[in-house]
Design a protein around this motif. Structure first.
Motif, PDB file in Angstrom:
ATOM      1  N   VAL A 400       6.429 -27.897 -55.104  1.00  0.00           N
ATOM      2  CA  VAL A 400       7.870 -28.009 -54.795  1.00  0.00           C
ATOM      3  C   VAL A 400       8.188 -29.380 -54.431  1.00  0.00           C
ATOM      4  N   GLY A 401       9.226 -30.003 -55.137  1.00  0.00           N
ATOM      5  CA  GLY A 401       9.596 -31.602 -55.088  1.00  0.00           C
ATOM      6  C   GLY A 401       9.132 -32.226 -56.249  1.00  0.00           C
ATOM      7  N   SER A 402       8.610 -31.520 -56.977  1.00  0.00           N
ATOM      8  CA  SER A 402       7.955 -32.356 -58.117  1.00  0.00           C
ATOM      9  C   SER A 402       9.484 -32.525 -59.105  1.00  0.00           C
ATOM     10  N   CYS A 431      18.379 -21.361 -56.188  1.00  0.00           N
ATOM     11  CA  CYS A 431      17.944 -22.621 -55.677  1.00  0.00           C
ATOM     12  C   CYS A 431      16.667 -23.126 -56.311  1.00  0.00           C
ATOM     13  N   TYR A 432      16.299 -22.726 -57.615  1.00  0.00           N
ATOM     14  CA  TYR A 432      14.835 -23.314 -57.906  1.00  0.00           C
ATOM     15  C   TYR A 432      14.895 -25.058 -57.858  1.00  0.00           C
ATOM     16  N   PHE A 433      15.992 -25.321 -58.231  1.00  0.00           N
ATOM     17  CA  PHE A 433      16.070 -26.711 -58.265  1.00  0.00           C
ATOM     18  C   PHE A 433      16.958 -27.681 -57.322  1.00  0.00           C
ATOM     19  N   LYS A 434      16.962 -28.828 -57.173  1.00  0.00           N
ATOM     20  CA  LYS A 434      17.667 -29.982 -56.423  1.00  0.00           C
ATOM     21  C   LYS A 434      18.042 -31.095 -57.256  1.00  0.00           C
ATOM     22  N   ILE A 435      19.219 -31.579 -56.994  1.00  0.00           N
ATOM     23  CA  ILE A 435      19.397 -32.837 -57.681  1.00  0.00           C
ATOM     24  C   ILE A 435      19.713 -33.894 -56.481  1.00  0.00           C
ATOM     25  N   ASP A 436      19.190 -35.318 -56.813  1.00  0.00           N
ATOM     26  CA  ASP A 436      19.654 -36.235 -55.849  1.00  0.00           C
ATOM     27  C   ASP A 436      21.199 -36.648 -56.275  1.00  0.00           C
ATOM     28  N   ASN A 437      22.064 -36.793 -55.407  1.00  0.00           N
ATOM     29  CA  ASN A 437      23.375 -36.809 -55.645  1.00  0.00           C
ATOM     30  C   ASN A 437      23.800 -38.199 -56.286  1.00  0.00           C
ATOM     31  N   ARG A 438      22.952 -39.319 -55.829  1.00  0.00           N
ATOM     32  CA  ARG A 438      23.119 -40.757 -56.521  1.00  0.00           C
ATOM     33  C   ARG A 438      22.389 -40.839 -57.650  1.00  0.00           C
ATOM     34  N   SER A 439      21.151 -40.470 -57.728  1.00  0.00           N
ATOM     35  CA  SER A 439      20.103 -41.062 -58.810  1.00  0.00           C
ATOM     36  C   SER A 439      20.243 -40.090 -59.907  1.00  0.00           C
ATOM     37  N   GLY A 440      20.715 -38.818 -59.651  1.00  0.00           N
ATOM     38  CA  GLY A 440      20.770 -37.818 -60.796  1.00  0.00           C
ATOM     39  C   GLY A 440      19.285 -37.421 -60.967  1.00  0.00           C
ATOM     40  N   VAL A 441      18.350 -37.429 -60.240  1.00  0.00           N
ATOM     41  CA  VAL A 441      16.907 -37.200 -60.111  1.00  0.00           C
ATOM     42  C   VAL A 441      16.992 -35.548 -59.999  1.00  0.00           C
ATOM     43  N   ILE A 442      16.414 -34.507 -61.033  1.00  0.00           N
ATOM     44  CA  ILE A 442      16.272 -33.400 -60.519  1.00  0.00           C
ATOM     45  C   ILE A 442      14.698 -33.057 -60.100  1.00  0.00           C
ATOM     46  N   THR A 443      14.547 -32.330 -58.834  1.00  0.00           N
ATOM     47  CA  THR A 443      13.249 -32.109 -58.446  1.00  0.00           C
ATOM     48  C   THR A 443      13.288 -30.484 -58.404  1.00  0.00           C
ATOM     49  N   THR A 444      12.170 -29.849 -58.202  1.00  0.00           N
ATOM     50  CA  THR A 444      12.110 -28.580 -57.998  1.00  0.00           C
ATOM     51  C   THR A 444      12.186 -28.155 -56.507  1.00  0.00           C
ATOM     52  N   ASN A 445      12.759 -27.095 -56.040  1.00  0.00           N
ATOM     53  CA  ASN A 445      13.123 -26.640 -54.852  1.00  0.00           C
ATOM     54  C   ASN A 445      12.324 -25.453 -54.178  1.00  0.00           C
ATOM     55  N   GLN A 446      11.761 -25.012 -55.191  1.00  0.00           N
ATOM     56  CA  GLN A 446      11.020 -23.491 -55.097  1.00  0.00           C
ATOM     57  C   GLN A 446       9.684 -23.541 -55.718  1.00  0.00           C
ATOM     58  N   PRO A 447       8.473 -22.769 -55.566  1.00  0.00           N
ATOM     59  CA  PRO A 447       7.592 -22.472 -56.482  1.00  0.00           C
ATOM     60  C   PRO A 447       8.084 -21.946 -57.547  1.00  0.00           C
ATOM     61  N   LEU A 448       7.478 -22.233 -58.944  1.00  0.00           N
ATOM     62  CA  LEU A 448       8.268 -21.536 -59.873  1.00  0.00           C
ATOM     63  C   LEU A 448       7.138 -20.723 -60.589  1.00  0.00           C
ATOM     64  N   ASP A 449       7.724 -19.788 -61.216  1.00  0.00           N
ATOM     65  CA  ASP A 449       6.814 -18.730 -61.991  1.00  0.00           C
ATOM     66  C   ASP A 449       7.378 -18.495 -63.136  1.00  0.00           C
ATOM     67  N   ARG A 450       6.550 -18.610 -64.239  1.00  0.00           N
ATOM     68  CA  ARG A 450       7.143 -18.646 -65.557  1.00  0.00           C
ATOM     69  C   ARG A 450       7.100 -17.357 -66.117  1.00  0.00           C
ATOM     70  N   GLU A 451       6.153 -16.645 -65.396  1.00  0.00           N
ATOM     71  CA  GLU A 451       5.952 -15.115 -65.739  1.00  0.00           C
ATOM     72  C   GLU A 451       7.275 -14.290 -64.877  1.00  0.00           C
ATOM     73  N   ILE A 452       7.985 -14.978 -64.240  1.00  0.00           N
ATOM     74  CA  ILE A 452       9.162 -14.435 -63.733  1.00  0.00           C
ATOM     75  C   ILE A 452      10.587 -14.707 -64.217  1.00  0.00           C
ATOM     76  N   VAL A 453      10.778 -16.179 -64.353  1.00  0.00           N
ATOM     77  CA  VAL A 453      11.761 -16.888 -65.164  1.00  0.00           C
ATOM     78  C   VAL A 453      11.173 -17.937 -65.929  1.00  0.00           C
ATOM     79  N   ALA A 454      11.430 -17.762 -67.151  1.00  0.00           N
ATOM     80  CA  ALA A 454      10.433 -18.752 -68.098  1.00  0.00           C
ATOM     81  C   ALA A 454      11.440 -19.911 -68.464  1.00  0.00           C
ATOM     82  N   PHE A 455      12.636 -19.622 -68.071  1.00  0.00           N
ATOM     83  CA  PHE A 455      13.810 -20.821 -68.831  1.00  0.00           C
ATOM     84  C   PHE A 455      14.747 -20.587 -67.733  1.00  0.00           C
ATOM     85  N   HIS A 456      15.247 -22.023 -67.264  1.00  0.00           N
ATOM     86  CA  HIS A 456      16.555 -22.046 -66.526  1.00  0.00           C
ATOM     87  C   HIS A 456      17.614 -22.841 -67.179  1.00  0.00           C
TER      88      HIS A 456
END
Ligand code: NAG
Ligand code: NAG
Length: 633
Positions: A400-402, A431-456
């Motif tokens: 989370v936060g990557s 809410c798998y993802f977050k975006i920094d409102n100034r820099s536009g950097v997207i980070t993860t907000n949740q643990p991800l699981d390809r076997e649940i959602v492979a593509f966002h």
């Protein structure tokens, strides 16, 4: 007159005379008396031959002028018999058409009077019978005879135009003498007598523009350059006069409305030589951005326009069409506008007539040109992302936060407002993802699981900080990279049995396994039995090297009475690095079988173990997201 020896039978004579009198009545006009012939011994045949030699005698007619205006009865003529000695012995009697009601006779003198005004146009002839009787004996002293009273025409009717008023049409600019319309007047007076019905036409109003042929009534133009655009309608008064148009004739008039029809004798003209329009840069392609109209004094098809853009500045970016209803030129946008790169366009537009009349081309070109200037208006446009679709990849194992990726958007306007980024929550409800409102950097907000959602597929927004209503959008597609985080399992829960009469090495069942991970080259799964050295194995396993394995008997002595159900522990490993494996137990029931290996009796069927797998991890993720959203807002 009796001395002329006219010993004839009058009634016969009249039959012959009737047609003749049409031509010859003039001779007899002054002879308004009828002599009743004295009866003689002459035979009829003799009388007839006598008659033929005197066919031109028409004295058996009376003439009376129509429309006599006096109060006194009008003297018509006199009946007279040669036998009448004037001693009152003869009585004259009149009968037939109009006797008594119109004509009266003095029975002593034979004088005939008309007591009513006569109208030739109502009745031109009256046929009457005359008798002369002896006053004492009342016997006919003459054979009954017929005669005619002819009503003589006077010019008492004026000509009338029964079809008027007339409407005529003629093309403007027609040559002199072009026929427009033919007028016809009629006159009820006697066309065979005098000039009372002989008509002459003339124009008494509008003669500077039109003429009429005196005898035929054909109306023609007298001017060559009649211009509809100057005057399109003329009111003529045409007169018809009888008596060949001479003084004293009667006349009637009619009106003739002459409309000039249009020809294309006027070129199109722009009322202005320069036109300027403002066009918002946000205008959509294929919209009308401006209208210009060349005027044409002509009508209908002669005023139909074709428009054309002449200069490069307009061509490609705009095109021009004619509105078929208004003949306006509609300037239509063909490419999107951008104030920042091209704030104005200037080009010339040509208008020409769609239908041209060759006769008038010598007057000059039938085209006109105007200059159109289009000013592009700046519009506050929303921020624009560098790329409308971005592709990003992140490992499903990412903490989370990557960091996932970065987006960038800019205000295209000259104000260059700073932008603020956000994620459209509808596109990422968990809410798998977050975006920094100034820099536009997207980070993860949740643990991800390809076997649940492979593509966002998430939508990122950029809004202008100076005008938050200006929002731009882009799509970010995040693919999750697989990591080996799932051990392989049997494809299904197997129910296996072995016959008591099995042979050693006999195939019991082929089993297969799957792994939920999807490494790039697929998984190779390995099967093995756990070997506890002390135990003597009753079954063997053969790994088929294709993600299946065969279970075989080790020996041929399975008895229900020794053991009803055998269990076999199989380890399945994947080819990941590191490898993950699972340990699985297969139950094998011993059954009584026939010679063909079909089960006859299994004392106890192994109950499949039902496992309800709760995906607790998914539930936890959703809860975390909800808390995150609440925390942010
Ligand atoms: C992503 O979502 C947008 C809008 O929700 C959609 O238009 C687009 O087709 C999607 N793209 C893919 C690759 O699924
Ligand atoms: C094999 O089967 C016999 C009975 O037929 C049983 O006693 C023995 O425990 C079995 N071996 C294993 C390893 O299950």
């Amino acid at each position: 007159m009796g001395k002329m020896g006219c010993h004839t039978v009058l009634s016969v004579l009249i039959v012959f005379v009737l047609p003749l009198c049409e031509d010859l009545f003039c001779e007899a006009m002054t002879m308004n008396s009828v002599i009743l012939p004295q009866e003689s011994g002459g035979g009829a045949s003799q009388a007839l031959s006598h008659l033929r030699s005197k066919r031109s005698w028409v004295w058996n007619q009376f003439f009376v002028l129509e429309e006599h205006a006096g109060d006194e009865p009008l003297y018509v003529g006199k009946l007279h018999s040669d036998v009448d000695k004037g001693d009152g012995q003869v009585r004259y009697i009149l009968s037939g058409e109009g006797a008594v009601s119109i004509f009266t006779i003095d029975e002593n003198t034979g004088d005939i009077h008309a007591t009513k005004r006569l109208d030739r146009e109502q009745q031109a002839y009256y046929t009457l019978r005359a008798q002369a009787r002896d006053r004492n004996t009342d016997l006919l002293i003459e054979p009954e005879s017929y005669f005619i009273i002819k009503v003589q025409d006077i010019n008492d009717n004026e000509p009338t135009f029964l079809d008027g008023p007339y409407i005529g049409r003629v093309a403007e600019m027609s040559p002199v003498g072009t026929s427009v319309v033919t007028v016809v007047a009629t006159d009820p007076d006697d066309p065979t007598y005098g000039n009372s019905a002989r008509l002459v036409y003339s124009i008494i109003q509008g003669q500077q523009y039109f003429s009429v042929e005196p005898n035929t009534g054909v109306v023609r133009t007298v001017q060559a350059d009649m211009d509809r655009e100057v005057q399109d309608c003329f009111l003529l008064i045409v007169q018809a006069k009888d008596m060949i148009g001479q003084m004293g004739g009667l006349s009637g008039t009619t009106s003739v409305t002459v409309m000039l029809t249009d020809v294309n004798d006027n070129p199109p003209r722009f009322p202005h030589s320069n036109y300027q329009f403002s066009v918002p840069e946000s205008t959509l392609v294929s919209r009308v951005v401006a209208k210009i109209k060349a005027l044409d004094l002509d009508l209908g098809p002669n005023a139909e326009m074709d428009y054309r853009i002449l200069d490069k500045d307009g061509l490609g970016n705009f095109r021009i069409l004619t509105d078929p209803n208004t003949q306006e030129g509609l300037i239509i946008l063909q490419k999107t506008l951008d104030f920042e790169t091209k704030p104005n366009y200037t080009f010339r537009v040509e208008a020409s007539n769609h239908n041209v009349d060759m006769r008038f081309l010598s007057m000059g070109p039938f085209v006109d040109v105007a200059t159109v200037r289009l000013l592009v208006q700046n519009v506050d446009e929303p921020p624009v992302f560098l790329s409308p679709v971005s592709h990003m990849v992140i490992s499903e194992a990412a903490a989370v936060g990557s960091h996932v990726g970065i987006v960038s958007a800019q205000d295209p306007d000259n104000t260059k407002s700073p932008v603020r980024y956000s994620i459209d929550r509808k596109s990422d409800v968990d809410c798998y993802f977050k975006i920094d409102n100034r820099s536009g950097v997207i980070t993860t907000n949740q643990p991800l699981d390809r076997e649940i959602v492979a593509f966002h597929n998430i939508t990122v927004l950029a809004s202008e900080s100076l005008n938050v209503s200006q929002v731009g959008k882009a799509v970010v597609l995040v693919s999750l990279m697989d990591v080996n985080d799932n051990a392989p399992n049997f494809t299904i829960e197997y129910q296996m049995f072995v016959c008591e009469n099995s042979k050693p090495g006999q195939l019991i069942q082929t089993v297969s396994a799957v792994d939920r991970d999807e490494p790039e080259n697929g998984h190779h799964l390995f099967f093995s039995l756990t070997t506890e050295a002390s135990e003597k194995l009753n079954f063997t396993l053969r790994d088929n090297q294709d993600n299946t394995a065969s279970i075989l008997t080790q020996h041929g002595s399975f008895l229900q009475r020794d053991q009803l159900v055998h269990s076999l522990t199989v380890v399945i490993s994947d080819s990941g690095s590191p490898s993950l494996s699972s340990t699985n137990t297969l139950s094998i029931t011993v059954c009584d079988c026939d010679l063909n290996g079909h089960r006859r009796f299994c004392s106890q069927t192994a109950l499949p173990l039902l496992l309800v797998r709760l995906s607790s991890r998914t539930a936890a993720a959703i809860l975390t997201c909800i808390f995150t959203v609440l925390g942010i807002t």
